[in-house]
Design a protein around this motif. Structure first.
Motif, PDB file in Angstrom:
ATOM      1  N   GLN A   1       0.842  -1.206   0.000  1.00  8.75           N
ATOM      2  CA  GLN A   1       0.000   0.000   0.000  1.00  8.75           C
ATOM      3  C   GLN A   1       0.875   1.254   0.000  1.00  8.75           C
ATOM      4  N   GLU A   2       2.029   1.143   0.616  1.00  3.39           N
ATOM      5  CA  GLU A   2       2.971   2.267   0.622  1.00  3.39           C
ATOM      6  C   GLU A   2       3.558   2.476  -0.776  1.00  3.39           C
ATOM      7  N   GLU A   3       3.769   1.368  -1.484  1.00  4.83           N
ATOM      8  CA  GLU A   3       4.425   1.445  -2.788  1.00  4.83           C
ATOM      9  C   GLU A   3       3.437   1.616  -3.946  1.00  4.83           C
ATOM     10  N   SER A   4       2.152   1.573  -3.660  1.00  4.69           N
ATOM     11  CA  SER A   4       1.167   1.835  -4.709  1.00  4.69           C
ATOM     12  C   SER A   4       1.476   3.194  -5.322  1.00  4.69           C
ATOM     13  N   CYS A   5       1.390   3.268  -6.656  1.00  2.71           N
ATOM     14  CA  CYS A   5       1.722   4.549  -7.282  1.00  2.71           C
ATOM     15  C   CYS A   5       0.640   5.581  -7.012  1.00  2.71           C
ATOM     16  N   GLY A   6      -0.539   5.109  -6.587  1.00  5.15           N
ATOM     17  CA  GLY A   6      -1.612   6.046  -6.262  1.00  5.15           C
ATOM     18  C   GLY A   6      -2.531   6.335  -7.421  1.00  5.15           C
TER      19      GLY A   6
ATOM     20  N   ARG B   1      -4.895   2.120  -4.629  1.00  3.78           N
ATOM     21  CA  ARG B   1      -4.551   3.240  -3.749  1.00  3.78           C
ATOM     22  C   ARG B   1      -5.369   3.214  -2.455  1.00  3.78           C
ATOM     23  N   VAL B   2      -6.673   3.111  -2.604  1.00  6.80           N
ATOM     24  CA  VAL B   2      -7.528   3.177  -1.415  1.00  6.80           C
ATOM     25  C   VAL B   2      -7.769   1.783  -0.844  1.00  6.80           C
ATOM     26  N   GLY B   3      -7.988   0.819  -1.749  1.00  7.81           N
ATOM     27  CA  GLY B   3      -8.335  -0.522  -1.304  1.00  7.81           C
ATOM     28  C   GLY B   3      -7.263  -1.156  -0.441  1.00  7.81           C
TER      29      GLY B   3
ATOM     30  N   ARG C   1      -5.057   0.308   1.336  1.00  2.00           N
ATOM     31  CA  ARG C   1      -5.005   0.989   2.628  1.00  2.00           C
ATOM     32  C   ARG C   1      -6.131   0.501   3.536  1.00  2.00           C
ATOM     33  N   ARG C   2      -7.291   0.295   2.943  1.00  2.44           N
ATOM     34  CA  ARG C   2      -8.410  -0.183   3.756  1.00  2.44           C
ATOM     35  C   ARG C   2      -8.130  -1.597   4.263  1.00  2.44           C
TER      36      ARG C   2
END
Lengths: 617, 908
Positions: free
Chosen positions: A471-476, A482-484, A486-487
């Motif tokens: 989740q940290e390395e997701s490009c966003g 990006r959100v999933g 993190r959830r």
């Protein structure tokens, strides 16, 4: 260095080099990989130099810094040739003895020998070390022997013969056909057939084609690409050249992370050597084929290992993936057809060309030919790089080569394929592993990272750890990733804190499946793997966290308590002296007691107790 | 074999596929999304919006669809339809996934729709409603709402951002500014400027296009906050009143005030994109300083008067002056800011009612040399090609145009071309934004353009790069021309211009070898005593290489004002009737005399500067100024002031009490563009509708209504039911506007010549035949500028515009945003000169010429070369035209704004 302008000139040069009389009595090779450097190799090397100089035995004893030997846990590693005496963990103080006894007299020093952790026996020779002798080192064949920055050292080992063969004896189509028949699959993780990729790129319209070597090894646990670039850079360059010839590329780029300074250095040195020798640039080996390679240092984003993100990064933009199609083979770097292969893939190419596809197909399993390098780490005795044929079982890798689990612990699971791989439980220890079998059980080949876990590992915590990474390395860019992710991390964190709810496991599965199905790139599409695979194989462990507020492995701090067993406690007071919180009460020689309110669950009492009186519940 | 391939290709051009059990055939390469749209299936979409014309980013994942046999769901916005695929857009699984996407987005989004500016116009809100997402299932960490406002205009609230990337795409690939990008990663990803870089140093021009494309309330207009939401606003599409590009803007109004200005996706020649002036330059409309009633000077003071008083006063005085001193003692300035209809009425009034040809306007100060030069060479004094043509150009030559600041929307098109790899040649003494994109920057000395262009043509001829066939078939005067450029070897050109011979050679080859090369120029060419010569040189260059009458080529003057083209077209010039029909042409005059019902003078009238000179000498007694501000816009300000004060009657009709109006005897309050119907003609001859969005303030009246009323009081009936009726009269009298009616304009704009009602308009002039028959070469010799630096005044001063302001600042300097971006004027000086004179960056300096002096702050920059200075003319507190020289081009009578000699010294 003079140019080599034909196949014949290359042959002459190799023959001359191989006939060169070796005056030296013995050669001391030192592993020059990053692992051994970190463990003190430079000092050991200097000590050898100094000793040799002092004794004026430079004509008798040669010193050679090679690439990574792969047995990183045992560094700094020294091997004395030709006998292949093997000394692990060499210290500066050991140097005079090695020179005196082994290098000059050919005698083995028992005290410095390796002890096999399984049998407990001393092993004198490298080829007798189980870690090595159970591997099949093809791609890694030169890593421990040659000086990576010495072109002649590579040429004498058949270096650039595959290139010469391709250029002089084969058409580009024939090269592609050989690679297709070899069934080589991309070692970057997804396992796409390499020959097919080349063919697609070759067939893409346009004269301007690019070839990229993906050396953006993003999995923090994997380092085989680094090791290959550091130790066998000429072999990688040769692989790239053959590929470039096959697809008709004019320019190549090695995209390597800036965190690999030694790889960058060695690659740059060898590129220059190749250029000067006419192996790179205009009219390679005197042929019509011209091609050059530049090096691009990546800034270290995990996602830049994804092809389209890598291309964006090369183009000076933010490294973010874009939808495929169009695939890079159709429209990649600067909108031109671009073939992107991983380092290990290129390392296989000279082998296939030189020995033929039939030879190559004899290694591995159907549809999964050749070898694969794994980065073995975690709760295993022998950590390092392991090259085995496709289809080798986990048990062979972990127990035979890796020496099993240290202490008297049990194997619990192995995380395969890096942070976005999956957990493989004990029931699959005897499964022959390859791209397809791993996928079937919820893991991936991915980077070849292989992290061994014992029963003291909490699988919820493991899932949380890897999810935190991805989740940290997701490009966003895309919503699910990006959100999933993190959830998912938030739900996992809640579970490890005992705040999980009944529906959380279902929600994790639902979210995980959705993220896999809908994410834009491979990062998101594999990000839920650790969670989904641990739920699949270790669901009761999740349930214990949620239903019983218990962490069966005793890892999740919020769910465990430390208690002193009054029957076992001798009242030695050691725990009291070490407790940073003054949370242990008790008179000397009387059973002690932990004051739960004050305890921060640091575990120091558990670690220092000599009687096993501190128990985790 | 041949026929087989052809058949294959035709078949390959179209593909048939099935979408939700409906067969659809689309051109190959069409996305599934657009294919579905064709059969009426609207696939939910957030990051992608086809109307915007931006490429899909496929990031929101809302438009995922199922393609039978595909490994995963595919984003329909970017997935190309291929033959035979079976697509499902609305299965239970897909609906569930869409719900989850919206849930995830809402899980990191403030639920403040009640008070959000975007409410009712928000795509996220729309889909949450449509998919029935109530409270988000996956509630988790939320960043507290924290809008960031780091400039005067744009506010960004990352908590409302769904990271669709539209704003980044616009910034990078439409504006080609690249100021914003994605920052950080993972859950913390947001849009922003590079870390640590303030907005004013980021390259951001605050064009605000990012706000227009934002699908949620993440990006918003600072000034519009709390002033109304989508359903409360009136929206009227009209034409921007700033530069000559002619962008379509949408005035969003409420309670008779402009709340904000937006672009309409895909609409107009600007395709909905705006520049900072066209976005934020509209505070003037509702400004408290607007004139709301007539004023008459009594006892030296301008005091309020009724319309009857004011109009009677003007009518009486004009009648009296006409009787006493003759019609030619009266002159008028028409207006490049007013509509075609108003300009038509003004020149009709002067010619038919007053009986003089003394009507001119500020085109004299910007493109008179274009009108003169291009008419001589081609027979038509206007931009030969269209803005859209820049997409087809294979080389672009920009000379004397700071396009990105003065015509930003065209500037962006040039940058996009350069980004695509089209070679750009920029000739400009200054370093401008376009020079960053240029393949060659020719940095010529001020006023040496003829030598430079002759040098280019010398190279083309000596290397045989000319278009022999074009020259033979379509031109005349070549032999004489050829002889005239022979002496201008690159070496001689280098000595005159200071541009290295090798650069001249390179530029010549780039231009001449391109299949279609476009010349773009502006006032750097025209505002010289050799302005007409400069224009003729460029015409020669295009004739020599056959770059006329075809797409992507041409000689393209960029007009400075919103309707300067139209004001010229309407005969707001002293020598021509509407449509450039000469006043001394008996046949033309007879036609107008019949329709207008009065006899008309045959001799040309006075030009702008000549009027001022005549007023100073007492020959002109009355001047009627409509929407112009000669006090700031004309050269040699003290001379202008003296002349205006000497007039017996100065009538100023404007929306503000301008510097000129303050000297008037009568001030008539007019309406702004937002308060009237009419048409503007943009720089590419495109006639576009101006639409009324607001009621005028107080008693202000439309310009043509005022003039008609005046005519009536002077005994001549000029009566129209509305602007459309005036256009009908224009069409009747003007061949090039003959086919243009309001009905047609409602369907879309038209480029003249449009000779009949079925004619589609003319995007490219001179196709196959020049307006004058053959293109005419002219031998043009280099002549230096009138006033060159000397020992007393050692600097060459050049004047011009900046991005954030416009002309005399009447409109732009009343804008809060533009004022916040640039509040005061500066003069640019090279670091070498600054050091020598002890001038520090930002320090006040005194600049003086033989005609006057100003005080202003210096900016030390290598944008200007040593020995030269640059000053914008927008500032009443430091008027550039106090310094400039009224030296005129002998043909076009345009003043030499681009070169005069000044000295500069620090003020302590």
């Amino acid at each position: 260095m003079s140019r080599i302008d034909s196949l014949q000139e290359l042959d002459v040069r190799r023959q001359r080099l191989s006939q060169r009389k070796e005056n030296a009595l013995r050669t001391i090779t030192l592993c020059g990989g990053t692992g051994c450097i970190a463990l003190g190799l430079p000092q050991v090397y200097t000590a050898f130099e100094h000793e040799i100089q002092q004794r004026s035995i430079g004509d008798k004893i040669r010193l050679k810094r090679t690439g990574c030997h792969g047995f990183c846990e045992q560094g700094p590693v020294v091997v004395v040739l030709p006998e292949r005496f093997f000394y692990p963990g060499v210290q500066v103080d050991d140097v005079p003895a090695i020179i005196e006894q082994t290098a000059l007299q050919g005698k083995v020093i028992d005290d410095l020998c390796y002890t096999d952790p399984v049998s407990g026996c001393k092993v004198a020779y490298e080829h007798d070390v189980p870690f090595y002798n159970l591997q099949e080192r093809l791609v890694f064949r030169h890593n421990g022997e040659l000086d990576p920055t010495d072109l002649d050292d590579y040429i004498v080992r058949d270096g650039y013969r595959a290139l010469a063969k391709a250029l002089c004896e084969m058409s580009p189509e024939e090269v592609i056909e050989q690679v297709k028949l070899s069934e080589l699959r991309g070692r970057g993780g997804a396992g796409f057939p390499t020959g097919l990729k080349w063919e697609l790129c070759r067939q893409s319209p346009g004269d301007d084609k690019y070839l990229i070597c993906n050396a953006d090894e993003g999995d923090p646990g994997a380092f085989m690409d680094r090791s290959l670039l550091e130790g066998s850079p000429h072999a990688i360059i040769e692989g790239i050249l053959v590929a470039a010839y096959a697809i008709g590329a004019r320019k190549g780029i090695i995209y390597v992370r800036a965190e690999y300074p030694l790889a960058v250095r060695n690659v740059n040195i060898t590129l220059q050597q190749a250029r000067e020798a006419g192996l790179l640039g205009a009219n390679i080996l005197g042929s019509q084929f011209s091609f050059d390679i530049s090096v691009h240092e990546g800034a270290g984003a995990f996602v830049c290992g994804e092809e389209t993100a890598l291309v964006a990064s090369l183009e000076g933009m933010r490294g973010m993936p874009r939808p495929r199609p169009p695939f890079p083979t159709q429209s990649g770097y600067k909108g031109k057809p671009t073939n992107i292969n991983n380092v290990e893939t290129f390392a296989n190419i000279p082998l296939i060309i030189l020995n033929g596809q039939q030879w190559y197909r004899a290694i591995g399993t159907k549809g999964n030919r050749g070898t694969k390098i794994f980065a073995l780490a975690g709760k295993v005795r022998n950590t390092g790089l392991v090259e085995v044929p496709m289809g080798t079982t986990l048990r062979q890798i972990i127990f035979d080569i890796g020496g099993g689990i240290p202490g008297d612990h049990e194997f619990k699971a192995a995380q395969m394929g890096g942070p976005s791989g999956g957990c493989v439980p004990a029931q699959y220890l005897d499964l022959p592993i390859d791209y397809d079998s791993l996928k079937e059980i919820g893991a991936i080949m991915g980077s070849g990272g292989l992290i061994v876990m014992d029963e003291a590992t909490c699988m919820v915590d493991v899932a949380r750890f890897f999810t935190d990474f991805v989740q940290e390395e997701s490009c966003g860019k895309c919503t699910p990733c990006r959100v999933g992710t993190r959830r998912m991390l938030e739900i996992l964190t809640a579970i490890t804190r005992g705040e999980g709810r009944l529906a959380d496991i279902d929600r994790l599965e639902q979210l995980g499946e959705m993220i896999k199905q809908t994410s834009l790139c491979g990062l998101g599409q594999t990000a839920p793997n650790p969670v989904l695979s641990t739920i699949r194989y270790f669901r009761p462990e999740y349930e214990a966290h949620i239903h019983d507020d218990k962490c069966p492995a005793g890892v999740c701090q919020e769910l465990i308590t430390y208690r002193i067993d009054p029957e076992v406690c001798t009242g030695c007071h050691l725990c009291v002296r070490n407790c940073p919180q003054n949370a242990i009460a008790g008179e000397p020689k009387q059973p002690h007691e932990i004051i739960t309110d004050r305890c921060v669950k640091c575990g120091i009492c558990h670690d220092v107790c000599k009687f096993g009186a501190v128990v985790i519940e | 074999m041949q026929s087989e391939m052809t058949t294959d290709r035709i078949m390959a051009d179209e593909v048939s596929l099935s979408i939700d059990d409906t067969e659809v055939t689309v051109p190959a390469g069409t996305t599934v999304f657009l294919a579905a749209e064709r059969v009426g299936i609207d696939i939910p979409h957030l990051c992608y919006e086809p109307d915007l014309g931006l490429p899909p980013s496929s990031s929101c994942r809302l438009c995922l669809v199922e393609v039978e046999g595909a490994r995963t769901l595919v984003p329909s916005c970017s997935y190309a339809a291929s033959a035979g695929i079976v697509v499902r857009t609305d299965t239970d699984e897909i609906r569930e996934i869409r719900r989850m996407v919206i849930e995830l987005l809402l899980s990191n989004h403030p639920h403040d729709c009640l008070t959000c500016e975007k409410s009712g116009d928000c795509d996220l809100q729309k889909y949450a409603y449509e998919l029935g997402v109530k409270a988000p299932e996956y509630a988790g960490e939320l960043i507290p709402p924290q809008p960031v406002q780091d400039g005067p205009a744009i506010s960004y609230d990352r908590t409302k951002c769904i990271l669709c990337g539209r704003c980044v795409e616009v910034c990078h690939n439409v504006e080609v500014t690249g100021a914003i990008d994605f920052q950080e990663r993972g859950f913390d990803t947001h849009i922003g400027l590079p870390p640590g870089l303030p907005r004013d140093q980021s390259g951001c021009t605050e064009c605000g296009n990012c706000i227009d494309v934002c699908p949620t309330g993440a990006l918003s207009f600072v000034g519009a906050e709390g002033k109304g939401r989508t359903w409360e606003l009136g929206r009227v599409a009209t034409i921007c009143p700033y530069c000559g590009v002619g962008c379509t803007i949408v005035l969003n109004t409420r309670d008779n005030r402009v709340v904000k200005v937006t672009g309409q996706p895909g609409l107009g020649i600007n395709h909905g994109w705006l520049c900072v002036k066209g976005r934020f330059g509209f505070d003037f409309i509702n400004h408290e300083g607007r004139l709301t009633g007539p004023l008459i000077r009594r006892d030296g003071e301008l005091v309020p008067a009724s319309w009857d008083e004011a109009l009677d006063f003007v009518a009486e005085h004009l009648t009296q002056i006409k009787q006493e001193f003759g019609p030619d003692s009266i002159a008028a300035l028409a207006s490049a800011k007013c509509t075609n209809e108003e300009n038509y009425i003004m020149q009709k009034f002067m010619r038919a009612v007053i009986g003089t040809n003394n009507v001119d306007h500020c085109a004299r100060l910007c493109h008179a040399s274009t009108v003169a030069g291009l008419a001589q060479a081609f027979g038509s004094g206007a931009m030969t090609n269209s803005i859209e043509d820049l997409d087809q150009a294979t080389t672009i030559f920009v000379i004397g145009s700071n396009t990105t600041e003065c015509h930003p929307i065209i500037g962006a098109a040039i940058k996009r071309a350069a980004q695509r790899g089209v070679p750009l040649i920029v000739a400009d003494p200054r370093t401008i934004e376009l020079t960053e994109y240029a393949a060659v920057h020719l940095r010529q000395r001020h006023g040496t353009d003829v030598a430079l262009v002759n040098g280019l043509m010398n190279v083309i001829l000596s290397e045989g790069l000319e278009d022999e066939q074009f020259i033979a078939e379509r031109t005349e005067g070549f032999a004489e021309f050829r002889a005239s450029v022979e002496p201008y070897t690159p070496e001689l050109a280098e000595r005159i211009t200071g541009v290295a011979a090798e650069d001249i050679i390179r530029a010549a080859r780039l231009y001449a070898q391109a299949p279609a090369a476009a010349i773009i120029y502006s006032m750097g060419i025209t505002q010289h005593t050799t302005g007409t010569d400069n224009v003729l040189s460029l015409a020669n260059l295009a004739l020599l290489t056959g770059n006329l009458g075809k797409r992507g080529a041409g000689v393209n003057p960029l007009r400075g004002q919103n309707n300067v083209q139209g004001a010229c077209d309407m005969g707001g010039l002293p020598n021509v009737f509407p449509g450039y029909q000469k006043v001394d042409d008996d046949e033309a005059r007879a036609k107008f005399e019949v329709v207008w019902g009065s006899s008309l003078p045959a001799s040309s009238g006075l030009t702008v500067v000549e009027m001022i000179n005549a007023a100073a000498k007492g020959a002109v007694k009355a001047l009627y100024v409509m929407g112009e501000n000669p006090m700031l816009s004309d050269p040699h300000q003290s001379h202008v002031e003296e002349a205006l004060k000497k007039l017996g009657l100065l009538i100023v009709q404007d929306i503000f009490l301008t510097e000129t109006a303050q000297l008037a005897d009568v001030v008539l309050p007019a309406t702004s563009f937002a308060e009237k119907e009419g048409t503007f003609t943009n720089t590419e001859r495109r006639v576009q509708r101006v639409r009324k969005a607001l009621e005028p303030p107080g008693e202000a009246r439309g310009d043509w209504q005022i003039i008609c009323e005046l005519a009536r009081r002077m005994g001549s009936e000029m009566s129209y039911s509305g602007a459309a009726a005036i256009q009908d009269e224009i069409a009747f009298l003007t061949p090039s506007y003959k086919g243009i009616t309001y009905d047609r304009l409602e369907q879309g704009s038209l480029q003249w010549p449009c000779p009949d009602r079925d004619h589609p308009g003319t995007p490219i002039l001179h196709v196959g035949r020049f307006t004058r028959g053959l293109g005419k070469f002219h031998a043009v010799e280099f002549i230096p500028a009138q006033e060159l630096p000397d020992d007393d005044y050692p600097f060459a001063l050049s004047t011009g515009r900046i991005l954030q302001h416009f002309h005399t600042g009447t409109m732009s300097r009343r804008s809060e945003v533009l004022g916040a971006l640039v509040s005061v004027g500066v003069i640019e000086i090279n670091p070498q000169d600054a050091e020598r004179l002890g001038i520090a960056d930002g320090q006040p300096v005194r600049v003086s010429s033989r005609r006057g002096e100003i005080e202003i702050n210096a900016v030390v920059t290598d944008r200007v070369t040593p020995g030269t200075l640059f000053l914008a003319f927008h500032y009443r507190e430091a008027p550039a035209n106090r310094l400039t020289i009224a030296a005129l081009d002998p043909v076009a009578k345009i003043p030499e704004f681009k070169v005069c000699a000044v000295k500069i010294e620090p003020v302590w």
